[in-house]
Design an enzyme around this catalytic site. Structure first.
Site, short mmCIF file in Angstrom:
data_model
loop_
_atom_site.label_atom_id
_atom_site.label_comp_id
_atom_site.label_asym_id
_atom_site.label_seq_id
_atom_site.Cartn_x
_atom_site.Cartn_y
_atom_site.Cartn_z
N HIS A 387 0.84 -1.21 0.00
CA HIS A 387 0.00 0.00 0.00
C HIS A 387 0.88 1.26 0.00
O HIS A 387 0.73 2.13 -0.87
CB HIS A 387 -0.91 -0.01 1.24
CG HIS A 387 -1.82 1.17 1.35
ND1 HIS A 387 -3.14 1.12 0.97
CD2 HIS A 387 -1.60 2.44 1.78
CE1 HIS A 387 -3.70 2.31 1.16
NE2 HIS A 387 -2.78 3.13 1.67
N GLU A 388 1.81 1.33 0.94
CA GLU A 388 2.67 2.52 1.05
C GLU A 388 3.61 2.62 -0.15
O GLU A 388 3.90 3.72 -0.62
CB GLU A 388 3.46 2.51 2.36
CG GLU A 388 2.60 2.54 3.62
CD GLU A 388 1.58 3.66 3.69
OE1 GLU A 388 1.75 4.68 2.98
OE2 GLU A 388 0.59 3.51 4.42
N HIS A 391 1.84 4.35 -2.93
CA HIS A 391 1.93 5.82 -2.80
C HIS A 391 3.30 6.31 -3.26
O HIS A 391 3.41 7.28 -4.01
CB HIS A 391 1.75 6.24 -1.34
CG HIS A 391 0.34 6.18 -0.83
ND1 HIS A 391 -0.71 6.80 -1.47
CD2 HIS A 391 -0.20 5.59 0.28
CE1 HIS A 391 -1.83 6.59 -0.78
NE2 HIS A 391 -1.54 5.85 0.29
N HIS A 394 3.93 6.07 -6.97
CA HIS A 394 3.11 7.11 -7.61
C HIS A 394 3.85 8.46 -7.52
O HIS A 394 3.99 9.17 -8.52
CB HIS A 394 1.75 7.19 -6.89
CG HIS A 394 0.74 8.04 -7.59
ND1 HIS A 394 -0.54 8.22 -7.12
CD2 HIS A 394 0.80 8.77 -8.73
CE1 HIS A 394 -1.21 9.01 -7.94
NE2 HIS A 394 -0.42 9.36 -8.92
#
Length: 597
Positions: A387-388, A391, A394
């Protein structure tokens, strides 16, 4: 229990490399002093923005100094989070935070002055080749001009902001400081202290007596204050409606969505699509009832896990291997950036004494996209890692492919990349898992994600739409009205097969997000966009990956809905949410198959 070590006993190879930003606190102090000395040059452009050369110089200087400030702030807050008991680092953080407020005040003239320029000047700027880099930036500011008031009225609104925020402040103080609950008994008669925090544990307990008692106590207590909390929420909604009206918006939803150029159709489509799909949630409730072997299922049974599996320990290296395996569909380039992050000191991996809890992705345009973890070798820690990293990658792509002015992205798309990674990982885990019990555990985990992030948040969004529109028409709403609507929505979303205890009518009263108007729908749209991306990537392969990477590279150079549209996910259509519901139904089929064995 594992012993939590002091920071200095953690092997450097498990720590992020913040020395790449500043070699020492002294280097940080030096840069901050230099910035304080040089940045006031930005004041020289005040009342000169009608001259193209001044505007261009301002934009270049603003970028130069803001980049330094962001870097300073990123370093200070991450160093502070390494060990929150380190007072020296707290002092450094407060220094830069204080200066950030001064800096913000120093440049606050820019937007009002730009908006006060004659239209002919603005049009000239938008057509000027020398300002072409800033065209979208200027456009996005000017777009909101019809909703910006005169200087005097804006000052008046600013001075009234404290008073206008009163309903939220009162609600927060009342529910967090003043409201208390009685102890609750479990099945063996043992009493447990009850708080909002402990409720979330009790409602997942295998002890049904404890679940029921916690549920009754929580909502029974809120019920005693239905009139007061109803007035708080109604006042907050009236305030938001008033602000929308004063700023010349057609209504409160437009006022919330317009700054990011999100059409109201995105909101309405989401509600329409989920309304057409509630039968899938009814089916889930029925299957959960069978799996829990209950004669009747109540609202307080919804959060209990249908299956328990022994926790497996997954060392960090294995977690990385599992992540890379799950994210394989994203292609070699993506995986190589992931590995680069692991090898180049992006990640602060393990817990240490005083370290901030939880996890996040951070950094600035001119730093690595760092990640704070507290890795405890659980399966959910692997999910947190991807998940991190979603980020961070991205941010990596945005910063690499966009100039500073467009190097960040909006809240509407912020959770898309992180959730896409989670979707790909859990899909891979479910597909490869041979043990039927472990597979069922993973299936239920993903079902719960969709139930709570999509169905539940859109039920909240429907509540907001109905209540705001009722108030907008001039019809007052009381605590009783909120209760009645909430009960109707629960019947619609959860169906006939669940027992709706009267207490559930008060659930609206404990949702703080209702004081941040029209915010919750973004959880569902972000998840839906991620579902659509994951489905396309798994079905189409490389062409879908190319479109997805294009989305990651766009940063803030376009509006969020347009950015997703270019990448093949049209949030103005029903398709992304339909993809989520399709996945929900596939998972329900797996659950049913297990039940019928």
């Amino acid at each position: 229990m594992a012993i939590v070590k002091p920071r200095n006993e953690i092997d450097p190879k498990f720590k992020w490399k913040l020395e790449k930003i500043y070699a020492s606190n002294e280097a940080f102090e030096e840069e901050l002093s230099k910035l304080k000395e040089e940045a006031p040059v930005l004041m020289n452009y005040k009342e000169k923005l009608h001259e193209k050369e001044s505007l261009l110089s301002y934009l270049k200087d603003f970028e130069k100094y803001t980049r330094v400030l962001e870097k300073l702030y990123a370093y200070a807050h991450m160093k502070s989070d390494e060990d929150t008991t380190n007072t020296a680092q707290q002092v450094i953080l407060s220094k830069v935070a204080q200066y950030a407020a001064e800096y913000s005040a120093m440049v606050s003239y820019f937007v009002p002055e730009l908006l006060s320029l004659p239209e002919s000047v603005i049009e000239g700027y938008l057509a000027d080749e020398d300002l072409s880099l800033y065209k979208f930036y200027i456009e996005s500011i000017v777009k909101e001009k019809p909703h910006v008031l005169s200087k005097e009225k804006e000052e008046l609104m600013a001075t009234m902001s404290d008073s206008l925020n009163a309903p939220d402040d009162i609600y927060s103080m009342f529910t967090n400081a003043d409201m208390t609950f009685s102890d609750v008994e479990d099945g063996e008669g043992t009493k447990h202290p009850m708080t909002e925090g402990s409720y979330s544990m009790f409602i997942q307990s295998k002890d049904r007596v404890l679940r029921k008692n916690a549920f009754m106590e929580l909502f029974g207590t809120y019920g005693k204050y239905r009139n007061a909390i109803g007035t708080m929420l109604s006042s907050n909604m009236k305030t938001f409606n008033l602000k929308a009206k004063v700023r010349n918006y057609s209504g409160p939803i437009e006022a919330s969505l317009s700054p990011n150029n999100i059409p109201v159709a995105v909101y309405d489509n989401a509600l329409e699509t989920i309304s057409e799909s509630v039968s899938s949630l009814h089916r889930y409730v029925e299957l959960k009832k069978k799996l829990l072997k209950l004669d009747e299922i109540h609202m307080y049974d919804l959060y209990v896990p249908v299956i328990d599996v022994p926790e497996e320990k997954i060392p960090f290296e294995e977690g990385i291997a599992l992540s890379l395996e799950g994210l394989k569909p994203l292609g070699e380039e993506y995986l190589s950036i992931f590995k680069e992050g692991v090898e180049n000191g992006w990640i602060d991996i393990y817990e240490n004494k005083g370290k901030r809890s939880g996890a996040y992705s951070s950094g600035a345009y001119d730093t690595e996209p760092y990640i704070l973890l507290n890795y405890h070798e659980d399966l959910r820690d692997v999910s947190t890692l991807v998940h991190e990293m979603g980020h961070s990658i991205h941010s990596y792509y945005s910063r690499k492919h966009q100039p500073f002015v467009y190097g960040d992205y909006t809240l509407f798309v912020a959770e898309v990349a992180s959730t896409t990674n989670e979707k790909l990982l859990i899909h891979h885990q479910i597909e490869k898992e041979q043990d039927p019990i472990k597979k069922l555990y993973l299936v239920n985990q993903e079902l719960e994600q969709i139930r709570t992030t999509v169905f539940r948040q859109l039920m909240f969004a429907e509540f907001e739409k109905v209540t705001h529109e009722t108030i907008q028409k001039g019809t007052p709403m009381t605590g009783e009205d909120f209760c009645s609507l909430w009960m109707d929505l629960n019947k619609k979303y959860f169906g006939e097969n669940i027992v709706l205890d009267q207490e559930i009518e008060m659930e609206w009263a404990r949702i703080p997000h209702f004081y941040r108007d029209f915010y919750v729908y973004q959880y569902a749209t972000g998840y839906a966009a991620a579902s659509a991306f994951a489905e396309h990537i798994l079905k189409e392969g490389e062409p879908a990956v190319e479109r997805y990477l294009g989305f990651l590279k766009t940063g803030g150079s376009n509006y969020p809905v347009e950015t997703l549209q270019v990448a093949g996910v049209d949030m103005t259509s029903k398709e992304p949410l339909e993809a989520t519901v399709r996945r929900f139904n596939v998972l329900l089929d797996m659950l049913e198959e297990y039940l019928n064995q």
